[in-house]
Design an enzyme around this catalytic site. Structure first.
Site, short mmCIF file in Angstrom:
data_model
loop_
_atom_site.label_atom_id
_atom_site.label_comp_id
_atom_site.label_asym_id
_atom_site.label_seq_id
_atom_site.Cartn_x
_atom_site.Cartn_y
_atom_site.Cartn_z
CG HIS A 34 3.43 -7.50 -10.22
ND1 HIS A 34 3.97 -7.46 -11.47
CD2 HIS A 34 4.43 -7.92 -9.39
CE1 HIS A 34 5.26 -7.84 -11.42
NE2 HIS A 34 5.55 -8.11 -10.16
CD GLU B 110 9.44 -7.59 -11.60
OE1 GLU B 110 8.39 -8.24 -11.75
OE2 GLU B 110 10.06 -7.52 -10.51
CD GLU C 256 4.21 -9.45 -5.36
OE1 GLU C 256 3.62 -9.55 -6.45
OE2 GLU C 256 5.38 -9.84 -5.17
ZN LIG Z 1 7.50 -8.64 -9.52
#
Ligand SMILES: [Zn+2]
Ligand SMILES: [Zn+2]
Lengths: 494, 494
Positions: free
Chosen positions: B268, B294, B265
């Site tokens: 991201h 991603e 995360e």
């Molecule tokens: Zn992801």
């Protein structure tokens, strides 16, 4: 059908209110520090959308048409409150609101810096700008509402409250307190001479205080499935009725201030959680006003939370969570501590009303133009010396620069605090009249009767009645200083 | 000026996006359980407002007029992306969107209950309804965009991605993995025979794991003044670029899964935190798409976070926080663990692409009408047996009922996962080509060069380029399976 259009509009407005309320609570609790600028932009834009939706030109026609439609009793009440809300929202021209918002924001920003520097001279012109606009605002509102200028300002916070009704009640209270405050201080000094104060100091982890706070909240009726407790710099009750966010701040050296703060905010929260859910999108479904709201927080904090009966139940709970061993005789002097001071928010329930009445008197003079901002430091000092025997003449930061309300343009708000305290005492008296065993129930941790009483008479009523009518229906009489006076005499009179 | 009108509109839309993003993150982290119904109402109403604002009839004229105005380079790019965004948003009739939303919601709700009961027969008709509407949607989007139906679906998630480019790359990867996966499992078995696995089990408090997670986040570049880490049932990266909310869930018996989740995360989050701030209200300022997003999470989780060089630095940090004493030889078998299984979200980086390619192949057949929902369990089983040697024929819950994507109508999304993994490997290869000392820097906890490289080439670009163009500009070549294949061979080939 026009009522349906208003109903749909109310649902859209409720969604924007929901977003603003949660974003506001989030900002003070969970937001990353660097997120403030974008948050402010987003909230300003959402407020603008709210205002545009709520003041769209077709709404006036919908209201007028709906008034000719066949409505049931709830819908009729909803429409009446919607009209009131709409009138208050639309009675100022848009360009005036813009000028006023800018002046308030600038004055508030200045105030933050200048108060810390005790710099009245630099602050005065900004406050003068705000006062000039408030006088204009009051005149415009008065014109639309058919009220006096100051009443028209109060009307936004507490519909139905009028200076003609409040002034004699405050005068009675003031006359009493000017004698009673020194007397209560003497009684306290006598007691402390006999039994010295046990210091509150200790070491209390935030986790343990939080668990204690949650246990107390739940015990007095807070629905933990529809609300939560967090930490913030300034305690508040925010969020939405289905998810009430209350906050407190902790000191790890004593537990009482955070706990009393939690009880205060829980009082606000109980009101929000128990408003009529089916009306939640209507103005009718909202809490009545600031004075009633404060009466609910003070009911829990002062009438329940500083009642010796409450502490008979609460002390073992405190001891369980904090591994303490306080006696009622040790804790009570802290819970009932009285002190003469310059700062309103630090005041106890005996001296607090004198701080409020001072502001109520001065702000009426300011709005009426009988007092100018330049003369405020001397006027404030004269009142403080008269009411509490303290001078602020060399200390404007703790005088007329003390509160955010005036720089923020909130004139007519201050009386709510003391009206709330008086209403809480009057509600308590009515409750005890109906249920003489209330103290015994509370001493057992049973708050159900006290809560049912307020649910029936206050919480479930939303905004169905004006502030004075709601009080009169709930307690069987008009606002009367005698209940609060009797309460103070009993608790602090020796 | 019409561009200015679009710019103002974007600021209003940004405020609504801000509210929806924070309300969404709050719902999963801090909301009281009883607040869900009102929250859903509020978010539905705000989404409706967003849609009405973003699709107002005058906007098409503004776009056309703005295209004739004198704009600078950024504005021209902003306008191009705004048009793309507007086309994707308006190319379906409102009544179709309503029908589709209802069918998806119903199918998702059914799916939750029926998957737990492994009940394909009851689920099939609901999924058939969704697939029928997806075929209609794809046809309409294809018509407007001048693309094939499946490409028109992918275009929403990754602008510029085309099946004609992806299929040969996936074919090469699939051919490689069908042989390589069993080989990697054998290599692993050989290693474990020589050195038995040290179990991960232990006792790790959430507080300590959270402190470790925050330390790792900060070390790899997360700006803790503009984001935070919380707990939620499903880990996610949400919020807004100025206040990125990442979450994880903890087990107190092992620390690795939460930590790897946090690193994922964080990948991201780094993308969101480093998007161009001045463009934040424009579609141009948003992250490019799902595959690139991603690639950023997998860059941090797989390329950095499962790199032995990383663990040379990370192990002492883990030990400090958790009072452990792991050796690289002990932890590496866990970090590089490979397993053949039925569940995509539990798969490792070797087997994961086979799960995705299976879905990519089947959903193209479904959209094209060459495969019917009724035949899905057998088709799925045939592919699973071919790719991973596992059967799902008696177990549709872990076959075609496994993911929320299809019941939710998200066809064309799945390839993003494996495209992201391949792009991350290709970015890593390009970074190491430019900076051969990257491993040494990371082993010292110095992530600055790796972050600068991505900031320059990916994060700062927002949505300026199509997905394939962004990759080609960043790495100097088109998407090429060889980098990901080489990465797997190096790490898992023995
Ligand atoms: Zn992801
Ligand atoms: Zn209060």
């Amino acid at each position: 059908m026009s009522f349906q259009k208003l109903d749909d509009l109310c649902r859209r407005l409720e969604a924007l209110e929901h977003a603003l309320a949660i974003l506001g609570a989030d900002e003070a609790t969970h937001m990353a520090v660097g997120g403030g600028e974008k948050r402010a932009e987003a909230m300003a834009a959402l407020s603008g959308m709210y205002h545009r939706h709520a003041t769209a030109p077709e709404i006036a026609d919908w209201i007028e048409a709906a008034e000719t439609e066949a409505l049931n009793e709830d819908q009729t009440a909803a429409l009446r409150e919607f009209r009131r809300h709409h009138t208050n929202l639309t009675c100022l021209p848009a360009d005036f609101v813009e000028r006023q918002t800018a002046a308030r924001l600038r004055c508030e920003q200045l105030w933050r810096g200048l108060r810390a520097r005790n710099d009245w001279t630099s602050f005065q012109p900004a406050l003068e700008g705000v006062v000039t606009l408030v006088r204009e605002e009051a005149a415009m509102r008065a014109d639309v509402l058919g009220l006096s200028p100051y009443d028209a300002l109060m009307e936004q916070y507490d519909p139905g409250n009028r200076a003609a009704d409040i002034t004699p009640v405050f005068a009675e209270l003031k006359a009493f307190l000017k004698d009673f405050a020194p007397q209560a201080l003497e009684v306290q000094a006598g007691r402390l001479a006999k039994r010295p104060l046990k210091p509150l100091s200790g070491s209390y982890s935030i986790e343990k205080q939080q668990a204690l706070g949650l246990a107390m909240m739940e015990a007095v009726g807070f629905d933990l499935t529809r609300g939560s407790l967090s930490v913030s710099h300034h305690p508040f009750c925010g969020g939405v009725p289905s998810d009430v966010r209350i906050t407190t701040r902790y000191r790890t050296t004593e537990f009482l201030s955070a706990l009393m703060g939690i009880l205060h905010e829980t009082g606000h929260a109980l009101y929000e959680q128990n408003l009529p859910q089916d009306w939640s999108h209507w103005p009718l479904g909202k809490a009545r006003g600031m004075a009633i709201h404060e009466s609910q927080s003070l009911f829990v904090e002062k009438q329940i939370g500083r009642n010796p009966a409450f502490w008979r139940w609460a002390l073992p709970v405190v001891d369980t969570h904090l591994d303490e061993n306080w006696s009622l005789d040790d804790i009570q002097p802290h819970v009932h501590h009285v002190a003469r001071g310059l700062i309103r928010v630090d005041a106890d329930e005996v001296t607090y009303p004198l701080h409020v009445i001072l502001r109520y008197e001065l702000e009426q003079e300011l709005v009426a133009g009988r007092l100018e901002v330049a003369d405020l430091p001397e006027a404030w000092d004269a009142h403080m010396r008269d009411y509490l025997g303290l001078s602020t003449i060399d200390n404007p930061a703790d005088g007329p620069m003390q509160d955010v309300h005036w720089p923020g343009g909130a004139f007519g708000y201050f009386p709510s605090y003391t009206l709330g305290a008086m209403m809480a005492a009057q509600q308590w008296a009515a409750l005890v009249r109906d249920h003489p065993d209330t103290d015994e129930a509370i001493a057992k941790g049973d708050f159900s009767t006290a809560n049912e009483w307020r649910r029936d008479r206050i919480w479930s009523q939303g905004s169905r009645w004006s502030t004075p009518a709601l009080m009169e229906r709930a307690t069987g009489e008009k606002l009367d200083a005698s209940h609060f006076i009797a309460h103070l005499q009993k608790r602090y009179g020796g």
